[in-house]
Design a protein around this motif. Structure first.
Motif, PDB file in Angstrom:
ATOM      1  N   LEU A  72      38.179 -10.116 -31.875  1.00 24.98           N
ATOM      2  CA  LEU A  72      37.019  -9.671 -32.638  1.00 24.98           C
ATOM      3  C   LEU A  72      36.919 -10.448 -33.952  1.00 24.98           C
ATOM      4  CD1 LEU A  72      37.076  -5.776 -32.260  1.00 24.98           C
ATOM      5  CD2 LEU A  72      35.852  -7.467 -30.877  1.00 24.98           C
ATOM      6  N   SER A  73      35.694 -10.698 -34.375  1.00 22.58           N
ATOM      7  CA  SER A  73      35.470 -11.354 -35.657  1.00 22.58           C
ATOM      8  C   SER A  73      35.492 -10.319 -36.777  1.00 22.58           C
ATOM      9  CB  SER A  73      34.118 -12.075 -35.661  1.00 22.58           C
ATOM     10  OG  SER A  73      34.101 -13.103 -34.691  1.00 22.58           O
ATOM     11  N   VAL A  74      36.135 -10.654 -37.886  1.00 22.74           N
ATOM     12  CA  VAL A  74      36.173  -9.781 -39.048  1.00 22.74           C
ATOM     13  C   VAL A  74      34.970 -10.088 -39.929  1.00 22.74           C
ATOM     14  CG1 VAL A  74      37.441  -9.146 -41.125  1.00 22.74           C
ATOM     15  CG2 VAL A  74      38.666  -9.527 -38.976  1.00 22.74           C
ATOM     16  N   ALA A  75      34.155  -9.076 -40.188  1.00 23.47           N
ATOM     17  CA  ALA A  75      32.963  -9.252 -41.022  1.00 23.47           C
ATOM     18  C   ALA A  75      33.289  -9.096 -42.491  1.00 23.47           C
ATOM     19  CB  ALA A  75      31.877  -8.261 -40.608  1.00 23.47           C
ATOM     20  N   THR A  76      34.006  -8.020 -42.838  1.00 24.40           N
ATOM     21  CA  THR A  76      34.370  -7.767 -44.234  1.00 24.40           C
ATOM     22  C   THR A  76      35.725  -7.090 -44.291  1.00 24.40           C
ATOM     23  OG1 THR A  76      33.303  -5.576 -44.292  1.00 24.40           O
ATOM     24  CG2 THR A  76      31.959  -7.474 -44.942  1.00 24.40           C
ATOM     25  N   GLN A  77      36.421  -7.244 -45.415  1.00 24.19           N
ATOM     26  CA  GLN A  77      37.645  -6.493 -45.664  1.00 24.19           C
ATOM     27  C   GLN A  77      37.717  -6.148 -47.134  1.00 24.19           C
ATOM     28  OE1 GLN A  77      41.345  -8.094 -44.180  1.00 24.19           O
ATOM     29  NE2 GLN A  77      42.539  -6.403 -45.028  1.00 24.19           N
ATOM     30  N   GLU A  78      37.976  -4.857 -47.409  1.00 23.58           N
ATOM     31  CA  GLU A  78      38.184  -4.361 -48.758  1.00 23.58           C
ATOM     32  C   GLU A  78      39.580  -3.750 -48.827  1.00 23.58           C
ATOM     33  OE1 GLU A  78      34.972  -1.692 -49.475  1.00 23.58           O
ATOM     34  OE2 GLU A  78      33.431  -3.246 -49.256  1.00 23.58           O
ATOM     35  N   ASP A  79      39.894  -3.123 -49.951  1.00 22.92           N
ATOM     36  CA  ASP A  79      41.239  -2.577 -50.121  1.00 22.92           C
ATOM     37  C   ASP A  79      41.563  -1.499 -49.102  1.00 22.92           C
ATOM     38  OD1 ASP A  79      41.688  -4.255 -52.236  1.00 22.92           O
ATOM     39  OD2 ASP A  79      41.202  -2.764 -53.771  1.00 22.92           O
ATOM     40  N   ASP A  80      40.555  -0.696 -48.705  1.00 22.81           N
ATOM     41  CA  ASP A  80      40.829   0.436 -47.831  1.00 22.81           C
ATOM     42  C   ASP A  80      40.026   0.419 -46.540  1.00 22.81           C
ATOM     43  OD1 ASP A  80      38.345   0.896 -48.868  1.00 22.81           O
ATOM     44  OD2 ASP A  80      38.718   2.965 -49.471  1.00 22.81           O
ATOM     45  N   GLU A  81      39.347  -0.708 -46.246  1.00 21.82           N
ATOM     46  CA  GLU A  81      38.490  -0.720 -45.065  1.00 21.82           C
ATOM     47  C   GLU A  81      38.300  -2.140 -44.546  1.00 21.82           C
ATOM     48  OE1 GLU A  81      34.988   2.071 -44.664  1.00 21.82           O
ATOM     49  OE2 GLU A  81      33.902   0.161 -44.814  1.00 21.82           O
ATOM     50  N   LEU A  82      38.274  -2.249 -43.229  1.00 22.47           N
ATOM     51  CA  LEU A  82      38.078  -3.516 -42.539  1.00 22.47           C
ATOM     52  C   LEU A  82      37.002  -3.308 -41.488  1.00 22.47           C
ATOM     53  CD1 LEU A  82      39.179  -6.423 -41.743  1.00 22.47           C
ATOM     54  CD2 LEU A  82      40.756  -5.219 -40.222  1.00 22.47           C
ATOM     55  N   VAL A  83      36.039  -4.225 -41.418  1.00 24.90           N
ATOM     56  CA  VAL A  83      34.951  -4.108 -40.453  1.00 24.90           C
ATOM     57  C   VAL A  83      35.003  -5.283 -39.497  1.00 24.90           C
ATOM     58  CG1 VAL A  83      32.460  -3.957 -40.122  1.00 24.90           C
ATOM     59  CG2 VAL A  83      33.513  -2.890 -42.125  1.00 24.90           C
ATOM     60  N   CYS A  84      35.105  -4.973 -38.204  1.00 19.31           N
ATOM     61  CA  CYS A  84      35.080  -5.985 -37.154  1.00 19.31           C
ATOM     62  C   CYS A  84      33.767  -5.900 -36.394  1.00 19.31           C
ATOM     63  CB  CYS A  84      36.240  -5.777 -36.178  1.00 19.31           C
ATOM     64  SG  CYS A  84      37.882  -5.963 -36.894  1.00 19.31           S
ATOM     65  N   GLU A  85      33.320  -7.035 -35.879  1.00 18.29           N
ATOM     66  CA  GLU A  85      32.078  -7.089 -35.126  1.00 18.29           C
ATOM     67  C   GLU A  85      32.387  -6.986 -33.638  1.00 18.29           C
ATOM     68  OE1 GLU A  85      30.478 -10.803 -36.397  1.00 18.29           O
ATOM     69  OE2 GLU A  85      29.567  -9.968 -38.211  1.00 18.29           O
ATOM     70  N   ALA A  86      31.788  -5.979 -32.993  1.00 19.64           N
ATOM     71  CA  ALA A  86      31.933  -5.808 -31.543  1.00 19.64           C
ATOM     72  C   ALA A  86      30.534  -5.827 -30.943  1.00 19.64           C
ATOM     73  CB  ALA A  86      32.643  -4.502 -31.224  1.00 19.64           C
ATOM     74  N   GLY A  87      29.989  -7.004 -30.753  1.00 22.14           N
ATOM     75  CA  GLY A  87      28.598  -7.102 -30.335  1.00 22.14           C
ATOM     76  C   GLY A  87      27.703  -6.585 -31.437  1.00 22.14           C
ATOM     77  N   GLU A  88      26.770  -5.686 -31.095  1.00 21.59           N
ATOM     78  CA  GLU A  88      25.847  -5.137 -32.081  1.00 21.59           C
ATOM     79  C   GLU A  88      26.414  -3.913 -32.803  1.00 21.59           C
ATOM     80  OE1 GLU A  88      22.125  -4.411 -30.204  1.00 21.59           O
ATOM     81  OE2 GLU A  88      21.714  -6.542 -29.837  1.00 21.59           O
TER      82      GLU A  88
END
Length: 230
Positions: free
Chosen positions: A28-44
């Protein structure tokens, strides 16, 4: 009423350990990462990985399913089976494999009609509920339609922006469990209309604006309704 699944949030202890699994093992591609949260892209749909520092928390021991192209299934099996003790299930003409992430979530990769390459969406999320009747009625008023009931376990499968499985406490395939305090985000043409449909049964309305509405369902799951234009 609900037109798409915007995100599924999971609770993790270590963002770096979770990132390694989802980025390196599942590509999965990582869209954003902060101190307490990480967002991965899973399609839409976004997969949000969140440390338990605030509310809403992400879901615990959540069983959910990624879509993969049918033709990629054998390659995923061969690759993941080198490191993981996979389980497999057959649903008519399609197959799914199951493994666990570092925080105990049961991750399914299932053959779907998607383009890929790789993981291309989330097609199922399982919620643990206290009362199937109450939960099914609640989600029906949000536009989900019952597709399958029971079998050898107490569960209801409902179809909407994705498949929503409602389970009373139990162990499913691969000893999976329904998630508790799961955080789901949905797209809708009218967030306030979604709220009106279920306002008499929510545990709480956490936020209400023109852009979005956040509620807790009768079992404490967080639901966000966001206008498609936003």
């Amino acid at each position: 009423m609900l037109t798409g699944l915007s995100w599924l949030a999971l609770e993790v202890k270590s963002l770096e350990r979770a990132r390694t699994f989802y980025e390196e093992t599942l590509d999965l591609s990582v869209a954003t990462q902060e101190d307490d949260e990480l967002v991965c892209e899973a399609g839409e749909t976004d997969l949000v990985l969140r440390r338990p520092d605030r509310f809403p928390r992400g879901g615990l021991h959540t069983h959910y399913a990624f879509s993969i192209p049918r033709t990629e299934y054998d390659d995923w099996w061969d690759r993941l089976s080198e490191e993981y003790d996979l389980e497999e299930a057959q649903f008519g003409p399609v197959s799914s494999l199951y493994l666990y992430d570092p925080d105990g979530n049961c991750v399914e990769l299932g053959q779907q009609d998607v383009s890929g390459p790789g993981i291309d969406g989330i097609f199922e999320v399982v919620l643990e509920v206290e009362s199937l009747e109450r939960a099914a009625s609640f989600y029906a008023d949000l536009g989900f339609e019952t597709g399958d009931v029971g079998g050898d376990r107490e569960r209801v499968r409902m179809n909407g922006p994705m498949a929503l499985e409602l389970w009373e406490p139990q162990l499913g395939i691969a000893d999976a469990r329904g998630g508790v305090h799961v955080d789901l985000g949905f797209e809708t043409e009218d967030p306030r209309a979604a709220l009106e449909a279920i306002s008499d049964r929510v545990c709480a309305v956490e936020r209400e604006t023109d852009e979005s509405v956040v509620v807790r369902d009768p079992d404490g799951h967080f639901l966000t309704f966001t206008g498609a234009q936003y």
